[in-house]
Design an enzyme around this catalytic site. Sequence first.
Site, short mmCIF file in Angstrom:
data_model
loop_
_atom_site.label_atom_id
_atom_site.label_comp_id
_atom_site.label_asym_id
_atom_site.label_seq_id
_atom_site.Cartn_x
_atom_site.Cartn_y
_atom_site.Cartn_z
CG HIS A 129 -2.01 0.98 1.19
ND1 HIS A 129 -3.24 0.77 1.77
CD2 HIS A 129 -2.08 2.23 0.67
CE1 HIS A 129 -4.01 1.83 1.60
NE2 HIS A 129 -3.31 2.75 0.94
CG HIS A 134 -1.06 6.60 -1.83
ND1 HIS A 134 -2.20 6.47 -2.59
CD2 HIS A 134 -1.37 6.09 -0.61
CE1 HIS A 134 -3.16 5.91 -1.86
NE2 HIS A 134 -2.68 5.68 -0.65
NE ARG A 164 0.19 11.34 -2.98
CZ ARG A 164 -0.88 10.93 -2.33
NH1 ARG A 164 -1.81 10.23 -2.97
NH2 ARG A 164 -1.05 11.22 -1.05
CG ASN A 203 -4.94 7.52 -4.80
OD1 ASN A 203 -3.91 6.89 -4.93
ND2 ASN A 203 -5.24 8.20 -3.70
CG ASP A 209 -6.31 3.44 -0.51
OD1 ASP A 209 -6.93 3.15 0.52
OD2 ASP A 209 -5.34 4.21 -0.53
CG HIS A 248 -6.23 2.15 5.39
ND1 HIS A 248 -7.58 1.97 5.37
CD2 HIS A 248 -5.94 2.92 4.30
CE1 HIS A 248 -8.10 2.59 4.32
NE2 HIS A 248 -7.13 3.17 3.66
CG ASN A 263 -9.35 8.26 4.75
OD1 ASN A 263 -9.74 7.26 5.33
ND2 ASN A 263 -9.97 8.73 3.68
CG ASP A 296 -2.40 4.81 3.54
OD1 ASP A 296 -2.29 5.13 2.33
OD2 ASP A 296 -3.36 5.19 4.24
CG HIS A 336 -0.43 15.09 1.15
ND1 HIS A 336 -1.28 15.02 0.07
CD2 HIS A 336 -0.89 14.17 2.05
CE1 HIS A 336 -2.21 14.11 0.30
NE2 HIS A 336 -1.99 13.57 1.48
#
EC number: 3.5.2.3
Length: 428
Positions: free
Chosen positions: A56, A58, A60, A90, A150, A230, A276, A303, A307
């Site tokens: 899991h 990200h 980006r 995502n 997700d 998660h 989240n 996860d 950012h």
Amino acid sequence: MSKTLIRGAKVLGGEPQDVLIDGETITQVGTGLSAEGAEVVEAGGKVLLPGLVDLHTHLREPGREDSETVLTGTRAAASGGYTNVFAMANTFPVADTAGVVEQVWRLGREHGYCDVQPIGAVTVGLEGRKLAELGAMHESAAGVTVFSDDGKCVHDAVIMRRALEYVKAFDGVVAQHAQEPRLTEGAQMNEGVVSAELGLGGWPAVAEESLIARDVLLADHVGSRVHICHLSTAGSVEIVRWAKSRGIRVTAEVTPHHLLLTDELVRSYNPVYKVNPPLRTERDVLALREALADGTIDIVATDHAPHPHEDKDCEWAAAAMGMVGLETALSVVQETMVDTGLLDWAGVAERMSLAPARIGRAEGHGRPVSAGEPANLTLVDTAYRGPVDPAGFASRSRNTPYEGRELPGRVTHTWLRGKATLVDGKLT
């Protein structure tokens, strides 16, 4: 082909052994080994684990390269001891076609710091209305086996059933972000005493638990595999434990931050703690640790959610949800599970390498540290303890909840198919 001799490492935390790597493969494991011309790594006192696998992550890219790229994300992964990561769908555009997942997969191969296995979206555009090209993504060069919306939940029961039926044909798995959208409208943190005192919109545990209950029953009905992303509440643990007792094909993950942090930290109004699913209570944290120890929760997954500074350096309500985690995950697991006596290092290897590779069908990863196996390895200085300094992160983003916090353990070396990606704590 190069040779590397790792001397005196505690393989899975056991007695010191030497490990000889020749090319891409472990050729010998024993004591008193020698090899002419081999590079020698003195590993006395350090723990040698199979390369970690994150189900899991990200990354980006494409679309939010200001947060992370496949290159920076895989460099962060190598720094944290990972040799394989599964990249969530995502992105912009969403990874809901063979073309997008192949783009991510090829970027991973080009950069070479760890293998990247794309996760395909369950629904077109993550909109929850129409199934994405699941079969085409599986048949693509990326060979997608894990599918997830997700960041959003597959909230429509019929769509979820159809997805489970579809992936069953090629032994795929649907990874569910369990969040009932109507119960979490405007939610900002865990619903409970702290949210009531702070006046922030509450995110009830039942919003997670109700979806997990539905989906394990759907998986049972279809006879397919479902994975819970998660997992964060004590109630969710009990549902998964019940489902496993019934023989339902469910697996579950917990993040490092849900093993350590609680909603009490939100009293600071620091958006670095906004995530989240939200940070829960101390009771939930202890239940998650127990469930990870007894196998109810199968794996630890980061996860990793990078950012840019401006998305976190703002008022709480406007801040993005998520934390980076690849470079601190093993340290948090050592603090919460190993140093507390809940797991030994063999147990950590199972939950951070072998089991996630098994769930995601990651070929060549999550293998034993033994002769004839691929040389995907990580070496950990478990005696180290020091403060977390995000300025030294390889990730493009710095949104860690651990800045300045002392954590144990430090990854010193990582090998991907025999090639060192991290040496003495520095990327090659």
